[in-house]
Design a protein around this motif. Sequence first.
Motif, PDB file in Angstrom:
ATOM      1  N   GLU A 416     -43.755  13.304  25.313  1.00  0.00           N
ATOM      2  CA  GLU A 416     -42.582  13.577  24.570  1.00  0.00           C
ATOM      3  C   GLU A 416     -42.185  12.349  23.878  1.00  0.00           C
ATOM      4  O   GLU A 416     -41.234  12.260  22.837  1.00  0.00           O
ATOM      5  N   ASP A 419     -44.777   8.675  19.361  1.00  0.00           N
ATOM      6  CA  ASP A 419     -44.652   8.731  17.819  1.00  0.00           C
ATOM      7  C   ASP A 419     -45.717  10.053  17.350  1.00  0.00           C
ATOM      8  O   ASP A 419     -46.477  10.465  18.078  1.00  0.00           O
ATOM      9  N   LEU A 440     -49.432  21.314  26.554  1.00  0.00           N
ATOM     10  CA  LEU A 440     -50.099  21.354  25.142  1.00  0.00           C
ATOM     11  C   LEU A 440     -49.442  21.689  23.964  1.00  0.00           C
ATOM     12  O   LEU A 440     -49.527  21.014  22.836  1.00  0.00           O
ATOM     13  N   ASN A 441     -47.948  22.285  24.107  1.00  0.00           N
ATOM     14  CA  ASN A 441     -47.312  22.393  22.929  1.00  0.00           C
ATOM     15  C   ASN A 441     -46.571  21.201  22.497  1.00  0.00           C
ATOM     16  O   ASN A 441     -46.632  21.158  21.304  1.00  0.00           O
ATOM     17  N   THR A 444     -49.053  19.427  20.605  1.00  0.00           N
ATOM     18  CA  THR A 444     -49.517  20.023  19.432  1.00  0.00           C
ATOM     19  C   THR A 444     -48.320  19.295  18.425  1.00  0.00           C
ATOM     20  O   THR A 444     -48.620  19.363  17.155  1.00  0.00           O
ATOM     21  N   GLU A 445     -47.121  19.497  18.737  1.00  0.00           N
ATOM     22  CA  GLU A 445     -46.102  18.936  17.900  1.00  0.00           C
ATOM     23  C   GLU A 445     -46.163  17.663  17.494  1.00  0.00           C
ATOM     24  O   GLU A 445     -45.536  17.273  16.380  1.00  0.00           O
ATOM     25  N   LYS A 446     -47.159  16.801  18.007  1.00  0.00           N
ATOM     26  CA  LYS A 446     -46.858  15.338  17.665  1.00  0.00           C
ATOM     27  C   LYS A 446     -48.171  15.066  16.900  1.00  0.00           C
ATOM     28  O   LYS A 446     -48.247  13.805  16.401  1.00  0.00           O
ATOM     29  N   THR A 447     -49.023  16.027  16.667  1.00  0.00           N
ATOM     30  CA  THR A 447     -50.314  15.771  15.999  1.00  0.00           C
ATOM     31  C   THR A 447     -50.772  16.513  15.158  1.00  0.00           C
ATOM     32  O   THR A 447     -50.284  17.755  14.586  1.00  0.00           O
ATOM     33  N   GLY A 448     -51.693  15.990  14.154  1.00  0.00           N
ATOM     34  CA  GLY A 448     -52.269  16.644  12.902  1.00  0.00           C
ATOM     35  C   GLY A 448     -53.587  17.320  13.643  1.00  0.00           C
ATOM     36  O   GLY A 448     -53.859  18.643  12.911  1.00  0.00           O
ATOM     37  N   ARG A 449     -54.372  16.855  14.239  1.00  0.00           N
ATOM     38  CA  ARG A 449     -55.631  17.398  14.878  1.00  0.00           C
ATOM     39  C   ARG A 449     -55.516  17.343  16.459  1.00  0.00           C
ATOM     40  O   ARG A 449     -55.328  16.363  16.892  1.00  0.00           O
ATOM     41  N   ILE A 450     -55.717  18.636  17.059  1.00  0.00           N
ATOM     42  CA  ILE A 450     -55.769  18.469  18.527  1.00  0.00           C
ATOM     43  C   ILE A 450     -57.199  18.928  18.964  1.00  0.00           C
ATOM     44  O   ILE A 450     -57.775  19.858  18.360  1.00  0.00           O
ATOM     45  N   PRO A 470     -47.697  13.726  11.878  1.00  0.00           N
ATOM     46  CA  PRO A 470     -46.242  13.352  11.716  1.00  0.00           C
ATOM     47  C   PRO A 470     -45.931  12.064  11.763  1.00  0.00           C
ATOM     48  O   PRO A 470     -46.900  11.186  12.148  1.00  0.00           O
TER      49      PRO A 470
END
Lengths: 527, 527
Positions: A416, A419, A440-441, A444-450, A470
């Motif tokens: 959390e 950046d 995992l949620n 996912t909020e932090k990235t373009g590809r997981i 982001p």
Amino acid sequence: MINGNNVIAGNYVEVDGGVFNATDPSTGKQLTGDFHAADTLLIEKTLNAATAAFKVYRIISPAAKATFLRTIADKLTAIGDDLINRAVAESGLPVGRITGELGRTTGQLRLFADLVEEGSWVDAVIDTAQPERTPIPRSDIRRMFSPIGPVVVFGASNFPLAFSVAGGDTASALAAGCPVVVKAHPAHPGTSAMVAAAISAAAIETGMPAGVFSMLYDNGYNVGAQLVKHEQTKAVAFTGSYNGGMALIKLAQERKSLIPVFTEMGSINPVILLPAILNAEPETLAAKYAGSITLGAGQFCTNPGLILAIKSEGLDRFVTSLGGAIEITPSATMLTAGIWKNYEKLSGEILAEPGIELVTKSTAIDKEKVNQSVATIAKVSAEAFIANKKFGEEVFGPWSLLVVADDAAQLQQVIESLDGQLTATVMAEKEELPLYGDLLNALTEKTGRIILNGVPTGVEVCAAMQHGGPFPATSDSRFTSVGTGAVYRFVRPIAWQDWEDSLLPPELQQANPLNIWRQVNNKWTKE
Amino acid sequence: MINGNNVIAGNYVEVDGGVFNATDPSTGKQLTGDFHAADTLLIEKTLNAATAAFKVYRIISPAAKATFLRTIADKLTAIGDDLINRAVAESGLPVGRITGELGRTTGQLRLFADLVEEGSWVDAVIDTAQPERTPIPRSDIRRMFSPIGPVVVFGASNFPLAFSVAGGDTASALAAGCPVVVKAHPAHPGTSAMVAAAISAAAIETGMPAGVFSMLYDNGYNVGAQLVKHEQTKAVAFTGSYNGGMALIKLAQERKSLIPVFTEMGSINPVILLPAILNAEPETLAAKYAGSITLGAGQFCTNPGLILAIKSEGLDRFVTSLGGAIEITPSATMLTAGIWKNYEKLSGEILAEPGIELVTKSTAIDKEKVNQSVATIAKVSAEAFIANKKFGEEVFGPWSLLVVADDAAQLQQVIESLDGQLTATVMAEKEELPLYGDLLNALTEKTGRIILNGVPTGVEVCAAMQHGGPFPATSDSRFTSVGTGAVYRFVRPIAWQDWEDSLLPPELQQANPLNIWRQVNNKWTKE
């Protein structure tokens, strides 16, 4: 042999002064070719040519655009070894890598050719008239994506072919129907010259309007700044450092008119090692990540610069094994002396921060060459990482920082605190994944590809790829710079209302002459 | 009866000071209700609640989102006359117009409910693995649009329902999966309060996370500025003036992190009268445009503020007829005293510029009321128009400027001198259109929507609508603020690579449980 003049609308244009040369980063020695920095007059000429070309190129047929893109690919393939050798000399990257990159570059051009030829990418939406509707009849409205105007592309240093003069930005902008003005990267001007010659020849051969492509040189910042601020520039694409990207954003903010500026500014690409897999196969993980961290001297936007795990015996074994692999990783030539200096400086600064512990540095350094990367792994506690923003900075090179959490809750806090990122990776046993839903949620909020159980390096060029995350990974997370989706950075929707069918773009005509997929009255159809 | 406290995550929160009231613009008299400007503490509380809600709301089921949106629509319909009467009192707009706008507002909410329920809007793209590919196997990559985070919506004055608290921006952001924080427009706080109460009740009834919706008041600029600059705000939507929109853009440029700020700043919506139709039916055209120019006291972003034609006998007849219609057009109450003053001031300034000629001003002014719009038509030569930027400014109100060109070439020059526009309209006989190819292309480059033989006012809410044009019409021409496409302002693609099928969003799972249209290995399918 290499013509180092600026290439404007198919012509070499001479300019006084501003000569610079290329350097072999592995030796520090000057390479052949004199390159000429453009001046204000040339910039003006270039953008006038691009604007004039746009009037024709924006409504050229998809088939003509596809032929143009494929001809560029053919011409690059035809240069072959000369191009590969020059790119190797200018970048310090190995022949195998550059050969692969040439394949990727021509593959990208052909992929965009296929995209525009197939045609459905314009996202045609048709809502037909309802003359009987009360209280007001509904008009016939038809919308599709249309090109935005001249695009300024900045060549990136770390992919002298695939993210440079004929790279993904240029290919996607040309596919969109936008003329392109490239600001050549000063680290590989000879490679740039050869590629620009190929594009210009392809434009002439396929009958494109002359200003559809131009390329300007500069070994400073002036030309790039003027291009970004020029009112005839309608979009900008850049891949590089945070500082470089933000400088362009600031310049664009000084413009009278607002334009989209897509800057891909890299990230530290966190990798989460979940406990079960970490304790089951620490050595396998270590081997996999030693390879990913040091691939291409770590000079990828998607380099795994951060490894997160909960302390355990498995983690200790992972660290030992990773350290062992890194220690014997041979050094590699970095792209430029400047990049090498920055790597040394920033990794040194971070290693001097309180709370960090060096795990290992490579000792296999090639003393015959200069600008050699020293692969490095360091370690901090989760607490120290969260407390000190410096640990979250991108170190461009074969560097990775291991963050050790006490437990899953602290691991979540680390995530959390991050950046925005281009990628995030999870290494896990299938069975443990459902235990980490919140984690995992948050990731996912932090990235373009997981990514699951892979490495973030290696960015597939395909329709589903997302290479953009982001801020500060990119300036606008709503777009990608890799894959066919990259075309959407350079288009805007236009709607035609009650328009005469024969004068509509073919994509929107009632008979669907291009046989594309369209959304007609809320249904996808080719009818 | 009206609770004028700020609405934060479903609760009314009291704050000291900052009380303001609403005014009936037709009388200048104060209306009931005390409204309280929010302070920094409330802003902090609001964005914390929105951020917390995002964690839940971003992955809530499409069915739940659709139910939420439909429940809002039901509750607005249920308030009915009370809401209509308050909106009429606060805006000066007639009952018929506000009744229609309520229908449009609930219709919009239901349209977005249908969109998310159907589900294909997420643009799912799946490229399946190719484990046998050489030299490197291809991973399985699956991408879809996901919400961007808390969105700040500014209520617009000219549509107190359809572009305000539960208007298109809010509906599209909620549909996307983003919590919404509305900055209520100070001209209709009572209407805003009633709508906010309906949304809050709907959120509670349908089990949404509390922070999914909040609304803050301010009759100054402080709250809006803080909301735009707050790091937890992830996007901004605004419809209003150029100055207002640009002020928000500048504030956003001061942020640490970049976010999308979509500002719709209006335009002058050029109308081209081509010669054949102009000479065939000048009186019919004049009647049509007299109605469009004065509709809603001209207070539309799509008001036809500019009429372009080549001099002819037909044009003289058009001017005479339009002048006659405008002269007897009854005045109407403008939205606020400020808008009325600006209209008087700017139209007066432009009429004082050299080269302009007043055609007519309405003489049918209601002296019993205040803030009455005076419909006005003026005329300039093409030469004067091109030479003086002032003539190209938007005059928000029942104003239109006629630009007279000597010939088609000069008409084209006028078009090429224009700034970006939301709409452009062509009035033409079918047969004459092909003669004006260059002119039509130039016009298309300038606009987001191009209309044949209609009026630009009346913006259909549908999938094909484009309400957004090149700068300065909007801050980013790649998006629309009307129609289902508006949802794409608030989403970003996320790609999952080699992810565990059961943990993927349902939209991307192999079995396609939501039965949506997806692009699988470059083919559109529901399989």
